[in-house]
Design a protein around this motif. Structure first.
Motif, PDB file in Angstrom:
ATOM      1  N   LEU A 160       0.835  -1.193   0.000  1.00 35.54           N
ATOM      2  CA  LEU A 160       0.000   0.000   0.000  1.00 35.54           C
ATOM      3  C   LEU A 160       0.874   1.248   0.000  1.00 35.54           C
TER       4      LEU A 160
ATOM      5  N   THR B 176      -8.041  -1.249   6.768  1.00 36.92           N
ATOM      6  CA  THR B 176      -9.225  -1.287   5.904  1.00 36.92           C
ATOM      7  C   THR B 176      -8.857  -1.643   4.473  1.00 36.92           C
ATOM      8  N   HIS B 177      -7.670  -1.232   4.015  1.00 37.25           N
ATOM      9  CA  HIS B 177      -7.253  -1.579   2.656  1.00 37.25           C
ATOM     10  C   HIS B 177      -6.945  -3.091   2.538  1.00 37.25           C
ATOM     11  N   LEU B 178      -6.290  -3.634   3.561  1.00 39.94           N
ATOM     12  CA  LEU B 178      -5.825  -5.012   3.406  1.00 39.94           C
ATOM     13  C   LEU B 178      -6.877  -6.034   3.805  1.00 39.94           C
ATOM     14  N   THR B 179      -7.689  -5.724   4.803  1.00 35.41           N
ATOM     15  CA  THR B 179      -8.625  -6.752   5.302  1.00 35.41           C
ATOM     16  C   THR B 179     -10.056  -6.247   5.420  1.00 35.41           C
ATOM     17  N   GLY B 180     -10.307  -4.953   5.168  1.00 35.27           N
ATOM     18  CA  GLY B 180     -11.648  -4.444   5.369  1.00 35.27           C
ATOM     19  C   GLY B 180     -11.975  -4.216   6.836  1.00 35.27           C
TER      20      GLY B 180
ATOM     21  N   ASN C  74     -12.507  -1.901   9.568  1.00 35.45           N
ATOM     22  CA  ASN C  74     -12.791  -0.466   9.533  1.00 35.45           C
ATOM     23  C   ASN C  74     -12.668   0.210  10.901  1.00 35.45           C
TER      24      ASN C  74
ATOM     25  N   TYR D  28     -15.663  -5.133   2.241  1.00 33.15           N
ATOM     26  CA  TYR D  28     -16.039  -4.562   3.539  1.00 33.15           C
ATOM     27  C   TYR D  28     -15.771  -3.061   3.585  1.00 33.15           C
TER      28      TYR D  28
ATOM     29  N   GLN E  35     -12.115   0.985   0.270  1.00 31.57           N
ATOM     30  CA  GLN E  35     -10.651   0.928   0.345  1.00 31.57           C
ATOM     31  C   GLN E  35     -10.148  -0.484   0.045  1.00 31.57           C
ATOM     32  N   GLN E  36     -10.842  -1.466   0.591  1.00 36.25           N
ATOM     33  CA  GLN E  36     -10.427  -2.849   0.356  1.00 36.25           C
ATOM     34  C   GLN E  36     -10.524  -3.193  -1.130  1.00 36.25           C
TER      35      GLN E  36
ATOM     36  N   SER F 221      -2.841   4.182  -3.532  1.00 34.03           N
ATOM     37  CA  SER F 221      -1.866   3.654  -4.478  1.00 34.03           C
ATOM     38  C   SER F 221      -1.372   2.300  -3.995  1.00 34.03           C
TER      39      SER F 221
END
Lengths: 283, 283, 283, 283
Positions: free
Chosen positions: A2, A42-46, A48, B206, B209-210, B268
């Motif tokens: 990321l 949140t980007h990798l696993t959701g 939040n 979820y 972002q994810q 990114s």
């Protein structure tokens, strides 16, 4: 992995009526908020658990408009940006952008929307630094003479003829970065706008670049609180209509207003002792 | 003092018909060129001896379209950018941007314009480095289920209810930076587009972002020639219509498509061993 | 005195997910409603006792989407228009317009929005008559040859040269009026669209007017349920780039796509025995 | 068979500089021309012997701007429309539409474009009759109080609450038909605009319909040369933000400016003894 990221609520449309006296006041903003910080989960696993909903950002705009009133866009943006950084530990940076639409007064509680420009601000707050950028967009200016363009490079693809009297027109898109974060924002904006317009009107121009520099330098001269000015000036071409097939002369009188393509001149003017920017901004 | 600057011709609209065989080929581009270099004189005094007219840039687009033909947007942008840097000593950098509009074939010389996305490229050439960025904008995707959003931060301004089944929709704006400048651009674009779409469709989400991260990571996995992906994903909110006043249930069936405000998720994804960017690009 | 008038809710954005089977269905409409009738009181005195709120019209769109489902735009518009005329005695006429946006399926519940055209309908219902108009807008078509234009009138202001091989391009805006109000709307639209496209592709054109007539006549021939076709076809000019200053020929290969001005060709094709229109419609 | 048809050149962008004195004058028009007449041949067979090219119409705009100068849009449109009908026997009707963009003076030859409204005219000339319609579009007005809406019809789909104090805002789109073709167009437009604005400001409103009627009637009262007024007024909804979850009251202070949907109120006010229209016009 990321890389840089941020998220937020864009284009929250706020109209605030101030009913304090007999005459109502009217403020009309378009507010966009972007937060950055510890957002990997949140980007990798959701997950939040660090995500303040963008819906909450919207609510905050409306609630703050009531709680604090709404004055200059820079002040309101600072208030919002600091709120998010100070109250959410996982938020390390907040960028708040405001478009402000002006209305002319017609009566105690009647208004007509102006459309000649949009006032803008972008405020960036982190734990370490605060940066305030003000600006204007959509301001269309035209000189019907006192503009020339010649002496340029000619290569094998050049067909342009030198011009000694042409229309110079542009839609000003300008941003200026303040050295500090505590200024009379209203006076600063009005003075900056006047300086830009005055330089456009007063410059006998041999290139739009020259006019751009004069506008930026004029703003810096007029407003000591400003560290740097950036401008993007489309050259709104006005082509002289060829009336010779109709046995008519056209000494700078009848023009075709072109849409595309257009020249685009972008540049910046920086005060010699300007402090460095603390956040990326524009251009 | 004069700070960073550049100038050029924006939005030159080129349509190229290739009549080589029985079936015509059609290429439809919107080309923007910006040059930087030794441009102080024109800014300070209006001395244009180093200024190649933007009109010449426009002419060069059309002439090159004939001389070299027009294939992939990246190739055409590289050709133009290198031309200006190599033939104009005072030009140190050229940035060429292309929007490419796709047409579906209806017959040997008949076409229907597609409108589902715009393919983009931004090429930056200096004496030292060449950077190619490809992208897509305006690609609108929607999942009518398999999207949840809950477990978020709740502060005093939070009223959003957790959602366990919502519509997820976005208008994809993506850019990806190539590690090199010599690739099968057509295959790379098609593969990148397919990877983005596939990740959007295949991710049980979820948070947006994810989904964003999955799209970027999916593109990097599919296309080894790409070093970095950046995405800006507006969350095109679909609000569940409240039909309870009419004694109707609404189990995820009737939605209000909102205009503003909208969430905006930007991020990114970078390959671990990605070479550094050599020019500023996007976001 | 008060003349003709109507009022309503414009641009209600409805997205309907049909979850009946394993694959979701998706309908995406923009619905506008205008009612007319006995509305003098509200105009003259602000007495709203005959005014159904436009907010109620919006609610009705969403409620009907649940109660009745949403199929073809013509059917949904008929349902709404009849509802208002039949349930509100003071309403004498209802005009319901729908823009329908198509999505391509990517998976059981995943979709990509198409952007190549918008399907439209305008339904007008009164106590006496029902009129259904279907249409398409924004469909951009291009023939790269098989188009000429010459033999035209030349007056003292004419400089255009005759063309024996040019690009013909247009953005089709077409409406067609049905003779009745009960048709297989989906088949009718698909057949009409195909007839328009086929006529554009198949016509060797000496003027855009000729192509327009062929498109209208082709639709009437293909679709017996249609009484009349109206078309507005902008001539999206593609100007041959003048490459002679660069010693390059340009035999119909490199074109400048113009924005403004553009030719605009408007016309109608009417079946000889067409029943009269019962409401004003388009053009 | 071929039904009603016309053709012409749309959106010719004319800028006219009048250099008669020390101060330049500036006129900025967008001109659209549509001709009708004996055009069957070009539709049926591509025989263009009756077709004056649209390119010629464009040339005529620029040539007339030099030959005759450019004053009020109505005068320029009349000049053009009469020219085509009088010089082309096969042309039976000419419709000339002008959008006029206002600029504020900044200096003897410097101008800033206003953006608060567009002045419009549509002139229709046939052998038998001349019709002049003037208008304004994009004029955004707002009253922050003195607007109520209640006493309306409530059916099973009504959830709107009565309002006794709301914002009333609209973007005025108005057209008015002149009884004759010889008026002081500048004074007529300024007086008409003032009458519209004055009625909006001065009307305590119980419905936007009431305001619409007051605006039309006010214009007719102020301008005896006008026979009929038509208005389309979008109700630019400002929704009171619900701040109760944050324990804040909101007595008409904080509003959400909505985009879509919007109410749309359309109506006309006709002088009792108005002569009949001689050509279709608007709405």
């Amino acid at each position: 992995m990321l890389g840089p990221n941020r998220y937020g609520k864009a284009e929250t449309r706020l109209v605030r009526v101030h009913r304090d006296g007999e005459s109502h006041g009217l403020v009309d903003f378009n507010v966009s908020i972007a937060l950055s910080g510890d957002l990997t989960a949140t980007h990798l696993t959701g997950d939040n658990s660090g995500v303040l909903p963008t819906d909450t950002m919207k609510n905050t705009v409306y609630a703050f408009a009531k709680e604090h009133g709404v004055g200059e866009p820079e002040s309101f943006a600072l208030l919002l940006a600091r709120h998010f950084v100070h109250t959410q530990p996982q938020v390390h940076g907040a960028k708040v952008s405001v478009e402000s639409f002006a209305w002319d007064r017609l009566g105690p509680h009647s208004f007509r929307r102006r459309g000649d420009h949009v006032r803008t601000t972008v405020v960036t707050v982190t734990a370490d630094a605060t940066q305030v950028v003000s600006g204007v967009s959509g301001l269309v200016l035209l000189n019907s003479t006192d503009s020339e363009f010649h002496g340029f490079v000619e290569d094998g693809y050049t067909t342009l003829k030198p011009a000694t009297d042409r229309i110079l027109a542009t839609a000003v898109d300008a941003r200026w970065r303040h050295a500090g974060d505590d200024t009379d924002w209203a006076a600063s904006f009005e003075g900056s706008l006047a300086a830009l317009v005055s330089a456009f009107v007063g410059t006998y121009s041999y290139s739009l670049q020259q006019t751009l520099y004069a506008m930026g330098a004029g703003l810096l001269e007029a407003r000591p609180e400003v560290a740097e000015v950036r401008l993007a000036l489309p050259n709104k071409h006005h082509y002289l209509a060829d009336l010779s097939p109709f046995d008519l002369e056209n000494p700078g009188e009848v023009f075709i207003a072109g849409d595309r393509p257009y020249g685009l001149i972008e540049g910046s003017v920086v005060r010699d002792d300007a402090p460095a920017a603390t956040a990326e901004w524009w251009l």
